[in-house]
Scaffold this motif. Structure first.
Motif, PDB file in Angstrom:
ATOM      1  N   ALA A  62      -2.170  11.549  17.254  1.00 53.71           N
ATOM      2  CA  ALA A  62      -2.001  10.108  17.381  1.00 53.71           C
ATOM      3  C   ALA A  62      -2.025   9.470  15.991  1.00 53.71           C
ATOM      4  CB  ALA A  62      -3.118   9.520  18.238  1.00 53.71           C
ATOM      5  N   PRO A  63      -1.177   8.469  15.749  1.00 53.09           N
ATOM      6  CA  PRO A  63      -1.199   7.795  14.449  1.00 53.09           C
ATOM      7  C   PRO A  63      -2.479   6.992  14.256  1.00 53.09           C
ATOM      8  CG  PRO A  63       0.248   6.644  15.969  1.00 53.09           C
ATOM      9  CD  PRO A  63      -0.173   7.910  16.664  1.00 53.09           C
ATOM     10  N   ILE A  64      -2.838   6.785  13.005  1.00 47.67           N
ATOM     11  CA  ILE A  64      -4.037   6.027  12.669  1.00 47.67           C
ATOM     12  C   ILE A  64      -3.717   4.534  12.768  1.00 47.67           C
ATOM     13  CG2 ILE A  64      -5.748   5.566  10.887  1.00 47.67           C
ATOM     14  CD1 ILE A  64      -5.182   8.332   9.761  1.00 47.67           C
ATOM     15  N   VAL A  65      -4.502   3.830  13.546  1.00 45.90           N
ATOM     16  CA  VAL A  65      -4.315   2.393  13.741  1.00 45.90           C
ATOM     17  C   VAL A  65      -5.578   1.678  13.265  1.00 45.90           C
ATOM     18  CG1 VAL A  65      -3.845   0.533  15.367  1.00 45.90           C
ATOM     19  CG2 VAL A  65      -2.788   2.787  15.698  1.00 45.90           C
ATOM     20  N   VAL A  66      -5.406   0.773  12.287  1.00 46.00           N
ATOM     21  CA  VAL A  66      -6.522   0.005  11.740  1.00 46.00           C
ATOM     22  C   VAL A  66      -6.097  -1.463  11.699  1.00 46.00           C
ATOM     23  CG1 VAL A  66      -8.095  -0.333   9.812  1.00 46.00           C
ATOM     24  CG2 VAL A  66      -7.270   1.973  10.352  1.00 46.00           C
ATOM     25  N   GLU A  67      -6.782  -2.281  12.475  1.00 43.94           N
ATOM     26  CA  GLU A  67      -6.423  -3.694  12.570  1.00 43.94           C
ATOM     27  C   GLU A  67      -7.258  -4.588  11.652  1.00 43.94           C
ATOM     28  OE1 GLU A  67      -3.951  -4.343  14.422  1.00 43.94           O
ATOM     29  OE2 GLU A  67      -3.866  -2.870  16.034  1.00 43.94           O
ATOM     30  N   ASP A  68      -8.237  -4.021  10.954  1.00 44.49           N
ATOM     31  CA  ASP A  68      -9.219  -4.852  10.245  1.00 44.49           C
ATOM     32  C   ASP A  68      -8.579  -5.753   9.197  1.00 44.49           C
ATOM     33  OD1 ASP A  68     -11.041  -3.596  11.801  1.00 44.49           O
ATOM     34  OD2 ASP A  68     -11.811  -2.247  10.251  1.00 44.49           O
ATOM     35  N   GLU A  69      -7.702  -5.211   8.345  1.00 48.57           N
ATOM     36  CA  GLU A  69      -7.130  -6.012   7.273  1.00 48.57           C
ATOM     37  C   GLU A  69      -6.228  -7.110   7.827  1.00 48.57           C
ATOM     38  OE1 GLU A  69      -5.309  -3.928   4.107  1.00 48.57           O
ATOM     39  OE2 GLU A  69      -7.071  -2.704   3.630  1.00 48.57           O
ATOM     40  N   ALA A  70      -5.410  -6.796   8.817  1.00 54.85           N
ATOM     41  CA  ALA A  70      -4.536  -7.812   9.405  1.00 54.85           C
ATOM     42  C   ALA A  70      -5.348  -8.918  10.060  1.00 54.85           C
ATOM     43  CB  ALA A  70      -3.594  -7.166  10.412  1.00 54.85           C
ATOM     44  N   LEU A  71      -6.420  -8.557  10.750  1.00 49.55           N
ATOM     45  CA  LEU A  71      -7.265  -9.577  11.375  1.00 49.55           C
ATOM     46  C   LEU A  71      -8.016 -10.403  10.335  1.00 49.55           C
ATOM     47  CD1 LEU A  71      -8.706  -7.564  14.408  1.00 49.55           C
ATOM     48  CD2 LEU A  71      -6.836  -9.226  14.397  1.00 49.55           C
TER      49      LEU A  71
ATOM     50  N   MET B  29       0.828  -1.192   0.000  1.00 46.02           N
ATOM     51  CA  MET B  29       0.000   0.000   0.000  1.00 46.02           C
ATOM     52  C   MET B  29       0.869   1.251   0.000  1.00 46.02           C
ATOM     53  SD  MET B  29      -3.033  -1.181  -0.142  1.00 46.02           S
ATOM     54  CE  MET B  29      -4.114   0.176   0.310  1.00 46.02           C
ATOM     55  N   PRO B  30       0.328   2.383  -0.441  1.00 44.61           N
ATOM     56  CA  PRO B  30       1.113   3.623  -0.403  1.00 44.61           C
ATOM     57  C   PRO B  30       1.331   4.082   1.027  1.00 44.61           C
ATOM     58  CG  PRO B  30      -1.151   4.063  -1.076  1.00 44.61           C
ATOM     59  CD  PRO B  30      -1.005   2.569  -1.035  1.00 44.61           C
ATOM     60  N   PRO B  31       2.407   4.796   1.294  1.00 51.52           N
ATOM     61  CA  PRO B  31       2.652   5.282   2.661  1.00 51.52           C
ATOM     62  C   PRO B  31       1.514   6.179   3.137  1.00 51.52           C
ATOM     63  CG  PRO B  31       4.610   5.519   1.297  1.00 51.52           C
ATOM     64  CD  PRO B  31       3.492   5.149   0.372  1.00 51.52           C
ATOM     65  N   PRO B  32       1.081   6.023   4.370  1.00 47.00           N
ATOM     66  CA  PRO B  32       0.000   6.876   4.885  1.00 47.00           C
ATOM     67  C   PRO B  32       0.499   8.294   5.120  1.00 47.00           C
ATOM     68  CG  PRO B  32       0.871   5.495   6.636  1.00 47.00           C
ATOM     69  CD  PRO B  32       1.546   5.054   5.377  1.00 47.00           C
ATOM     70  N   PRO B  33      -0.397   9.255   5.129  1.00 45.98           N
ATOM     71  CA  PRO B  33       0.028  10.637   5.401  1.00 45.98           C
ATOM     72  C   PRO B  33       0.528  10.759   6.835  1.00 45.98           C
ATOM     73  CG  PRO B  33      -2.372  10.473   5.374  1.00 45.98           C
ATOM     74  CD  PRO B  33      -1.853   9.156   4.900  1.00 45.98           C
ATOM     75  N   PRO B  34       1.532  11.577   7.063  1.00 44.90           N
ATOM     76  CA  PRO B  34       2.054  11.732   8.429  1.00 44.90           C
ATOM     77  C   PRO B  34       1.038  12.427   9.320  1.00 44.90           C
ATOM     78  CG  PRO B  34       3.060  13.341   6.956  1.00 44.90           C
ATOM     79  CD  PRO B  34       2.246  12.423   6.092  1.00 44.90           C
ATOM     80  N   PRO B  35       1.040  12.109  10.609  1.00 44.35           N
ATOM     81  CA  PRO B  35       0.112  12.782  11.527  1.00 44.35           C
ATOM     82  C   PRO B  35       0.414  14.270  11.627  1.00 44.35           C
ATOM     83  CG  PRO B  35       1.724  11.457  12.732  1.00 44.35           C
ATOM     84  CD  PRO B  35       1.894  11.127  11.287  1.00 44.35           C
ATOM     85  N   GLN B  36      -0.629  15.056  11.691  1.00 45.30           N
ATOM     86  CA  GLN B  36      -0.497  16.504  11.766  1.00 45.30           C
ATOM     87  C   GLN B  36      -0.260  16.934  13.208  1.00 45.30           C
ATOM     88  OE1 GLN B  36      -0.386  18.350   9.030  1.00 45.30           O
ATOM     89  NE2 GLN B  36      -0.826  16.553   7.729  1.00 45.30           N
ATOM     90  N   GLY B  37       0.868  17.584  13.438  1.00 47.09           N
ATOM     91  CA  GLY B  37       1.181  18.056  14.783  1.00 47.09           C
ATOM     92  C   GLY B  37       1.958  17.021  15.578  1.00 47.09           C
ATOM     93  N   ASN B  38       2.675  17.482  16.558  1.00 41.08           N
ATOM     94  CA  ASN B  38       3.511  16.597  17.371  1.00 41.08           C
ATOM     95  C   ASN B  38       2.685  15.693  18.272  1.00 41.08           C
ATOM     96  OD1 ASN B  38       5.821  17.738  16.239  1.00 41.08           O
ATOM     97  ND2 ASN B  38       5.928  19.339  17.820  1.00 41.08           N
TER      98      ASN B  38
END
Length: 350
Positions: A253-262, A241-250
């Motif tokens: 929180a990063p986006i976490v999606v477990e659906d595909e792995a599960l 997959m293409p790299p996800p966009p970086p989180p905005q601001g220090n």
């Protein structure tokens, strides 16, 4: 005078099934090719003249040694235009052509050479293993790619075992489903296939063992779950997959999606090779894959930065035959700190 219309299919002739023609097929004003007598392999070996033996037999003229007056004419009459392709079955000739020419050239060129080549190009054995990815990238048109897949399916007549394409859509998957019982390898990166099409046609590919759906953004965990539920023979899955966009601001929180792995872990227990670069899953999804895919030997999770490899997960990953960690080793080498840097006092301004 009307100019002959050019082909809009990027090199593939128009028409479906066995109606593809060569560049000169169907044009007026040209003399038709002379008919070529087709022989089986045994007949061709018998018909091929043995000049030396026949000439000696005719010249001897029996025990008396007197040769016939018309002996030379008899030998000449038995000569004919013999071609090696007449002694080769269309299946063997199809294997030869397929190993030397890409699919788009096979659809155009060999059919205009001779009858044997035309029959080989139309043989289903020619279209059992097809790679049109380079052609699809060159044309870069989903509509044209779908149309070519339809023609390939028609020519294969249910014998298609491997297809490599690029940027196809739901119609192409529908064409493949109509004769996909023998399909083993399907590589369709950057395609615009939807979850609805995958859920509808996944059951038509029971023999599928290798699947590449990299950068297919319209396929989500729903489609992956449908693939795993129906394609029980799947041993290799590529999901780059293409790299996800970086989180905005220090503090974002990063986006976490477990659906595909599960979905992979719960429906694909026979997997041996898995590529999930730049996935949004964490240690939870990775632990499920390692637990429920006991045959896994190759794993690539490059760029999956939500993975921390805590606990025994790192040891289990390193125990695999091949493991590519989330952090690129080259990047880690140049971005490390401390003693990993080489410093030369001679280059210092002080």
């Amino acid at each position: 005078m009307k100019r002959a219309s050019t082909n809009s299919g990027g090199g593939f002739p128009k028409g479906g099934g066995s109606e593809w023609e060569g560049p000169n097929g169907g044009r007026e004003g040209r003399a038709p090719a002379p008919p070529v007598v087709k022989w089986s392999h045994a007949e061709a070996m018998k018909k091929k003249p043995k000049i030396g033996v026949q000439a000696a037999a005719v010249g001897d003229g029996g025990a008396g040694g007197g040769g016939e007056v018309g002996g030379d004419n008899k030998v000449e009459g038995e000569m004919y235009d013999w071609r090696w392709t007449e002694a080769v079955s269309p299946e063997i000739l199809a294997l030869i052509l397929r190993g030397r020419l890409p699919a788009d050239e096979i659809a155009r060129g060999p059919a205009a050479v001779c009858r044997a080549w035309r029959e080989a190009a139309a043989s289903p054995d020619m279209w059992g293993d097809v790679d049109i990815e380079a052609w699809c990238r060159r044309v870069n048109s989903r509509v044209k790619a779908d149309a070519v897949v339809r023609r390939i399916v028609a020519r294969a007549q249910g014998t298609l075992r491997r297809l490599s394409a690029y940027r196809v859509g739901d119609p192409a998957l529908a064409y493949l489903a109509s004769s996909g019982k023998l399909l083993n390898v399907l590589q369709i990166p950057m395609s615009e296939i939807s979850d609805q099409a995958v859920e509808k046609y996944a059951e038509c590919f029971p023999a599928l063992s290798v699947l590449d759906i990299s950068n297919c953004l319209k396929i989500t965990s729903r489609g992956i779950e449908a693939i795993g539920r129906h394609c029980k023979s799947l041993v290799q899955l590529k999901r780059n997959m293409p790299p996800p966009p970086p989180p905005q601001g220090n503090k974002a929180a990063p986006i976490v999606v477990e659906d595909e792995a599960l979905a992979v872990a719960n429906t694909m227990p026979m997997l041996k090779r898995l590529e999930l670069p730049y996935g949004l899953f964490s240690d939870i999804g990775l632990d499920a894959i390692l637990t429920k895919c006991p045959l896994l030997c190759t794993l690539d999770i490059l760029g999956s930065l939500n993975v921390r490899l805590d606990g025994d997960i790192e040891d289990r990953c390193c125990a695999l035959e091949s493991f590519r960690e989330p952090w690129d080793p080259e990047y880690a080498q140049y971005s490390s700190s401390g003693g990993d840097y080489e410093y030369d006092d001679a280059d210092s301004d002080d």
